[in-house]
Design a protein around this motif. Structure first.
Motif, PDB file in Angstrom:
ATOM      1  N   TYR A  92     -28.307 -13.038  -4.937  1.00 25.24           N
ATOM      2  CA  TYR A  92     -27.806 -11.673  -5.051  1.00 25.24           C
ATOM      3  C   TYR A  92     -28.952 -10.756  -5.468  1.00 25.24           C
ATOM      4  O   TYR A  92     -29.992 -11.207  -5.954  1.00 25.24           O
ATOM      5  CB  TYR A  92     -26.693 -11.576  -6.103  1.00 25.24           C
ATOM      6  CG  TYR A  92     -25.362 -12.171  -5.721  1.00 25.24           C
ATOM      7  CD1 TYR A  92     -25.110 -12.704  -4.458  1.00 25.24           C
ATOM      8  CD2 TYR A  92     -24.324 -12.209  -6.657  1.00 25.24           C
ATOM      9  CE1 TYR A  92     -23.875 -13.244  -4.131  1.00 25.24           C
ATOM     10  CE2 TYR A  92     -23.087 -12.747  -6.333  1.00 25.24           C
ATOM     11  CZ  TYR A  92     -22.871 -13.271  -5.069  1.00 25.24           C
ATOM     12  OH  TYR A  92     -21.641 -13.796  -4.760  1.00 25.24           O
ATOM     13  N   GLU A 133     -29.831 -17.623 -10.417  1.00 26.63           N
ATOM     14  CA  GLU A 133     -28.620 -18.344 -10.032  1.00 26.63           C
ATOM     15  C   GLU A 133     -28.934 -19.833 -10.028  1.00 26.63           C
ATOM     16  O   GLU A 133     -29.637 -20.325  -9.146  1.00 26.63           O
ATOM     17  CB  GLU A 133     -28.130 -17.883  -8.657  1.00 26.63           C
ATOM     18  CG  GLU A 133     -27.016 -18.712  -8.066  1.00 26.63           C
ATOM     19  CD  GLU A 133     -25.899 -18.992  -9.065  1.00 26.63           C
ATOM     20  OE1 GLU A 133     -25.447 -20.139  -9.151  1.00 26.63           O
ATOM     21  OE2 GLU A 133     -25.480 -18.042  -9.781  1.00 26.63           O
ATOM     22  N   ASN A 159     -23.062 -17.115 -10.508  1.00 20.75           N
ATOM     23  CA  ASN A 159     -22.317 -16.095  -9.767  1.00 20.75           C
ATOM     24  C   ASN A 159     -21.247 -16.724  -8.878  1.00 20.75           C
ATOM     25  O   ASN A 159     -20.450 -16.013  -8.260  1.00 20.75           O
ATOM     26  CB  ASN A 159     -23.257 -15.206  -8.941  1.00 20.75           C
ATOM     27  CG  ASN A 159     -24.033 -15.964  -7.861  1.00 20.75           C
ATOM     28  OD1 ASN A 159     -23.560 -16.926  -7.277  1.00 20.75           O
ATOM     29  ND2 ASN A 159     -25.254 -15.503  -7.583  1.00 20.75           N
ATOM     30  N   SER A 161     -21.342 -18.240  -6.046  1.00 24.25           N
ATOM     31  CA  SER A 161     -21.455 -18.155  -4.590  1.00 24.25           C
ATOM     32  C   SER A 161     -21.615 -19.515  -3.919  1.00 24.25           C
ATOM     33  O   SER A 161     -21.315 -19.661  -2.734  1.00 24.25           O
ATOM     34  CB  SER A 161     -22.641 -17.259  -4.212  1.00 24.25           C
ATOM     35  OG  SER A 161     -23.873 -17.845  -4.633  1.00 24.25           O
ATOM     36  N   ARG A 162     -22.093 -20.520  -4.665  1.00 25.20           N
ATOM     37  CA  ARG A 162     -22.330 -21.837  -4.066  1.00 25.20           C
ATOM     38  C   ARG A 162     -21.255 -22.868  -4.429  1.00 25.20           C
ATOM     39  O   ARG A 162     -21.349 -24.031  -4.029  1.00 25.20           O
ATOM     40  CB  ARG A 162     -23.695 -22.364  -4.514  1.00 25.20           C
ATOM     41  CG  ARG A 162     -24.884 -21.531  -4.018  1.00 25.20           C
ATOM     42  CD  ARG A 162     -24.993 -21.550  -2.504  1.00 25.20           C
ATOM     43  NE  ARG A 162     -26.100 -20.742  -2.007  1.00 25.20           N
ATOM     44  CZ  ARG A 162     -27.304 -21.236  -1.718  1.00 25.20           C
ATOM     45  NH1 ARG A 162     -27.561 -22.511  -1.889  1.00 25.20           N
ATOM     46  NH2 ARG A 162     -28.246 -20.438  -1.257  1.00 25.20           N
ATOM     47  N   ASP A 193     -19.578  -6.592  -2.662  1.00 22.85           N
ATOM     48  CA  ASP A 193     -20.804  -6.707  -1.860  1.00 22.85           C
ATOM     49  C   ASP A 193     -21.761  -5.553  -2.119  1.00 22.85           C
ATOM     50  O   ASP A 193     -22.987  -5.720  -2.046  1.00 22.85           O
ATOM     51  CB  ASP A 193     -20.456  -6.781  -0.378  1.00 22.85           C
ATOM     52  CG  ASP A 193     -19.736  -8.073   0.005  1.00 22.85           C
ATOM     53  OD1 ASP A 193     -19.476  -8.889  -0.905  1.00 22.85           O
ATOM     54  OD2 ASP A 193     -19.443  -8.256   1.193  1.00 22.85           O
ATOM     55  N   THR A 196     -23.449  -6.362  -5.615  1.00 25.50           N
ATOM     56  CA  THR A 196     -24.384  -7.494  -5.530  1.00 25.50           C
ATOM     57  C   THR A 196     -25.423  -7.319  -4.433  1.00 25.50           C
ATOM     58  O   THR A 196     -26.384  -8.085  -4.370  1.00 25.50           O
ATOM     59  CB  THR A 196     -23.612  -8.802  -5.260  1.00 25.50           C
ATOM     60  OG1 THR A 196     -22.930  -8.699  -4.004  1.00 25.50           O
ATOM     61  CG2 THR A 196     -22.604  -9.082  -6.363  1.00 25.50           C
ATOM     62  N   SER A 198     -25.113  -8.033  -1.431  1.00 29.09           N
ATOM     63  CA  SER A 198     -25.088  -9.311  -0.719  1.00 29.09           C
ATOM     64  C   SER A 198     -23.919  -9.305   0.259  1.00 29.09           C
ATOM     65  O   SER A 198     -22.760  -9.410  -0.141  1.00 29.09           O
ATOM     66  CB  SER A 198     -24.930 -10.469  -1.707  1.00 29.09           C
ATOM     67  OG  SER A 198     -24.776 -11.685  -1.042  1.00 29.09           O
ATOM     68  N   GLY A 201     -20.810 -11.738   0.131  1.00 32.88           N
ATOM     69  CA  GLY A 201     -20.807 -12.352  -1.193  1.00 32.88           C
ATOM     70  C   GLY A 201     -19.412 -12.541  -1.755  1.00 32.88           C
ATOM     71  O   GLY A 201     -19.109 -13.565  -2.376  1.00 32.88           O
ATOM     72  N   ARG A 204     -17.578 -15.581  -0.287  1.00 34.20           N
ATOM     73  CA  ARG A 204     -18.135 -16.833  -0.803  1.00 34.20           C
ATOM     74  C   ARG A 204     -17.701 -17.065  -2.243  1.00 34.20           C
ATOM     75  O   ARG A 204     -17.340 -18.183  -2.635  1.00 34.20           O
ATOM     76  CB  ARG A 204     -19.672 -16.811  -0.704  1.00 34.20           C
ATOM     77  CG  ARG A 204     -20.203 -16.780   0.727  1.00 34.20           C
ATOM     78  CD  ARG A 204     -21.699 -17.029   0.781  1.00 34.20           C
ATOM     79  NE  ARG A 204     -22.470 -15.980   0.118  1.00 34.20           N
ATOM     80  CZ  ARG A 204     -22.878 -14.871   0.714  1.00 34.20           C
ATOM     81  NH1 ARG A 204     -22.576 -14.646   1.984  1.00 34.20           N
ATOM     82  NH2 ARG A 204     -23.609 -13.977   0.059  1.00 34.20           N
ATOM     83  N   PHE A 205     -17.740 -15.999  -3.043  1.00 31.95           N
ATOM     84  CA  PHE A 205     -17.336 -16.125  -4.442  1.00 31.95           C
ATOM     85  C   PHE A 205     -15.866 -16.481  -4.565  1.00 31.95           C
ATOM     86  O   PHE A 205     -15.495 -17.372  -5.337  1.00 31.95           O
ATOM     87  CB  PHE A 205     -17.615 -14.811  -5.184  1.00 31.95           C
ATOM     88  CG  PHE A 205     -17.002 -14.768  -6.563  1.00 31.95           C
ATOM     89  CD1 PHE A 205     -17.525 -15.532  -7.585  1.00 31.95           C
ATOM     90  CD2 PHE A 205     -15.890 -13.978  -6.819  1.00 31.95           C
ATOM     91  CE1 PHE A 205     -16.958 -15.509  -8.859  1.00 31.95           C
ATOM     92  CE2 PHE A 205     -15.316 -13.945  -8.079  1.00 31.95           C
ATOM     93  CZ  PHE A 205     -15.851 -14.713  -9.098  1.00 31.95           C
TER      94      PHE A 205
END
Length: 369
Positions: A92, A133, A159, A161-162, A193, A196, A198, A201, A204-205
């Motif tokens: 991000y 992150e 965050n 996202s992964r 988005d 961030t 991104s 994002g 994904r979050f």
């Protein structure tokens, strides 16, 4: 894999369970009894079977003490907590990020192992892994497993996202953190988005958050409030409540760690909270911070001077308390201040605000008089 950790904590003796915030305190005699039993591969005594079943609903009947209990040794100092920036890279580019330029660099895996072992030897029991992150670091899975194997209770700041990645979710499910703290930047894709910077994002979050909650992880949300998302504060609160997870709100934005002011314009004045008077903290005494290069400092704000923990080892931490005292001295624009007894921020934080030429109202009660 151990199910419990037996550790000294000052004058106390504790039994901890990885992934749980609960603890059992034992008399020293009982703690020593368990250590002796472990050395003889003895079966878990009934009193511990009963206590663990009551505390964690875990059955230890017929198990050997050395099989289920990992014994920690006391460190040479009073350090029991630490934070570790595994890297400063991030996927991000948040408008209010306090890191400034986010470079993905630091120790290789061999260095990370050395650092984590030094933290263990220093007596660190509770370790918070952050970034940048942390989940984007290719060494995160191995580092996280190692910290668990060394008997540390782990919190991860992310965050999120992964989290949708199966290998990361399975890792955290297998070795549950005591807390998984996820930052929330909006309740819609458009706002999230934008904050961030991104694209995609939010989706994904949201996917990662929902999977983490469904996996039974101990999720804790940080609602980050800035100018760009104030219209969605109620929606963010409602989202957290709907998920049934705890949340805290953060609206007081700080300068970057380099003392520059880029994040400050994103601060939302109507959501600022009045900090309580600063009365001291354990930084450099029972707590320390480690950056991606293994440099230990009193905290993530007071980064200089620091100690190269991988080069000097645990003995270098002996200097941290002296460094903490020097950094807390009122200097610069704060020297001689008659309001220092009720100051709202510590001296290292005041320094980064001063370097950023921030308005006094952001950090000093002079600004409200």
């Amino acid at each position: 894999m151990h199910q419990l950790v037996a550790t000294p904590f000052g004058e106390r003796r504790l039994i901890l369970r990885p992934g749980s915030t609960k603890a059992m305190q034992l008399p020293r005699a009982k703690f020593d009894e368990l250590r002796t039993m472990a050395s003889h591969h003895s079966t878990v005594p009934q009193w511990l079977v009963d206590a663990v079943r009551t505390q964690w609903r875990v059955d230890l009947i017929g198990r050997s003490v050395d099989e289920v209990l990992l014994f920690r040794e006391a460190g040479p100092f009073a350090f029991s907590r630490a934070t570790w920036e595994i890297n400063l890279g991030c996927d991000y580019d948040c408008v209010m990020c306090y890191l400034g330029e986010k470079r993905f660099q630091g120790l290789d895996m061999a260095g990370k192992r050395e650092l984590l072992s030094a933290m263990r030897d220093a007596g660190v029991i509770w370790l918070q892994i952050t970034g940048g992150e942390p989940l984007i670091d290719p060494d995160f899975p191995e580092s996280y497993r190692l910290a668990n194997e060394l008997g540390m209770q782990l919190e991860v700041l992310s965050n999120g996202s992964r989290l949708r990645k199966p290998h990361l979710l399975n890792l955290l499910r297998t070795y549950p953190p005591t807390r998984l703290t996820l930052s929330v930047y909006g309740a819609t894709a458009k706002t999230y988005d934008a904050v961030t910077r991104s694209r995609g994002g939010f989706d994904r979050f949201r996917e990662g958050l929902e999977k983490a909650v469904a996996a039974g992880l101990n999720v804790d949300l940080s609602l980050i409030i800035v100018q760009e998302n104030t219209h969605e504060v109620d929606a963010m609160r409602a989202w957290a409540s709907q998920l049934g997870v705890r949340y805290r709100e953060y609206a007081n934005i700080s300068p970057t760690i380099h003392g520059t002011a880029e994040p400050l314009p994103s601060q939302s004045p109507q959501y600022l909270t009045s900090r309580a008077p600063f009365t001291g903290c354990p930084a450099g005494v029972t707590f320390f911070h480690a950056d991606p290069f293994g440099r230990a400092s009193i905290c993530k704000v007071g980064r200089e001077p620091n100690i190269d923990l991988t080069a000097e080892g645990v003995k270098g931490l002996a200097r941290l308390s002296e460094i903490a005292e020097s950094l807390m001295l009122r200097t610069g624009g704060c020297s001689g201040c008659t309001l220092s007894g009720t100051c709202r921020v510590c001296r290292p934080m005041a320094k980064v605000f001063q370097e950023a030429k921030a308005p006094l109202a952001n950090y000093c009660q002079h600004g409200t008089r």
